[in-house]
Design an enzyme around this catalytic site. Structure first.
Site, PDB file in Angstrom:
ATOM      1  N   TYR A 251     -24.733  49.678  29.312  1.00  0.00           N
ATOM      2  CA  TYR A 251     -24.758  48.423  30.047  1.00  0.00           C
ATOM      3  C   TYR A 251     -25.794  48.501  31.165  1.00  0.00           C
ATOM      4  CZ  TYR A 251     -20.238  47.315  27.805  1.00  0.00           C
ATOM      5  OH  TYR A 251     -19.241  47.047  26.894  1.00  0.00           O
TER       6      TYR A 251
ATOM      7  N   LYS B  88     -22.960  50.555  22.069  1.00  0.00           N
ATOM      8  CA  LYS B  88     -22.258  49.302  22.264  1.00  0.00           C
ATOM      9  C   LYS B  88     -23.076  48.538  23.279  1.00  0.00           C
ATOM     10  CE  LYS B  88     -17.777  47.712  23.696  1.00  0.00           C
ATOM     11  NZ  LYS B  88     -16.611  48.039  24.479  1.00  0.00           N
TER      12      LYS B  88
END
Ligand code: FBP
Length: 258
Positions: A137, A168
């Site tokens: 992220y 992810k």
């Protein structure tokens, strides 16, 4: 990663938000109970479930392949984000993990610490013969837009280069730019990250469809499923897109079906 895939695709149920966001932000009377979520993972045919070690140790019953998140943080501190390791690979394996997860805030003033820690975790995970999955992220002062296509692709590529078996990442907004992120990830599998509950089911299903059309392996999702009024129907709709390649309207029919 095959443990977490069905016909090459996957849908992971994430349930580490109690630590990340606090119970009052995300949970209600039902979904605060880990047993409710674990039951959902089974009945909803998820290909994996993501837990912090405390929940894994006290609730996990081995029915769905487990990913233990090895680091975490609360949302209480301000400033540049850092997520610290709270569990070792060895402990995760002893709890039944078939994979480990680790969050890196790429672009944070503390990214060096997380990159280094992930490097050690990746080594240990591969020694155990299990995949290391990186939640990447981009976040912090230096990151203006964490879903900008070039930033999402950067996250994906960083994951490949640091040895992640899967990354992810957030959705970049359209299938074409997401396909560049998927290409950037090389052989690392790409999972789209769910995010806060979308205003409508259609909006969320469109994002998932866009990610899958862009070549994603699947979805790692929490709030858009277990905050949904009917989580199992939402899970069915998502799987219609992920595993059967169906259109959003078809998935939507399943979500609203009586
Ligand atoms: P959601 O689908 O609920 O967004 O879960 C995915 C996840 O990565 C969780 O594993 C994690 O707790 C959370 O998102 C982190 O959210 P934030 O973006 O607020 O840090």
């Amino acid at each position: 990663m095959d443990t977490f895939l069905r016909n090459g695709k996957g849908i992971l149920l994430a349930y580490d938000q109690g630590l990340e966001h606090g119970p009052s932000t995300d949970f209600n009377e039902k979904n605060i109970d880990p047993n409710y979520i674990l039951d959902m993972a089974v009945k909803g045919h998820f290909t994996g479930v993501v837990l912090q070690k405390g929940i894994a140790e006290k609730y996990y019953a081995g029915k769905v392949p487990l990913i233990v998140k090895l680091n975490g943080k609360t949302n209480l501190p301000k400033g540049e984000p850092i997520s610290s390791q709270v569990c070792s690979v060895e402990e995760a394996v002893s709890l039944g993990a078939k994979g480990v997860g680790y969050t890196i805030y790429l672009g944070s003033a503390h990214e060096n610490i997380m990159l280094q820690e992930f490097g050690e975790i990746e080594e240990a995970a591969h020694e155990e013969g299990i995949p290391a999955i990186a939640w990447i992220y981009p976040r912090g002062e230096s990151v203006k837009n964490d879903t900008a296509p070039e930033i999402v692709a950067y996250a994906a590529r960083a994951g490949l280069e640091i040895g992640a078996d899967a990354v992810k990442i957030k959705y970049s907004g359209d299938p074409k730019s997401f396909s560049w992120a998927v290409k950037s990830a090389g052989v690392a599998k790409v999972f789209m990250s769910g995010g806060p509950k979308a205003p409508t089911d259609e909006i969320f299903l469109n994002q998932v469809k866009g990610a899958m059309d862009g070549g994603a392996t699947g979805l790692a999702v929490g709030r858009n499923v277990w905050q949904h009024p009917d989580p199992l129907k939402m899970a069915t709709g998502l799987q219609e897109i992920i595993f059967n390649g169906k259109e959003v309207q078809r998935a939507l029919q399943l979500v609203v079906a009586q």
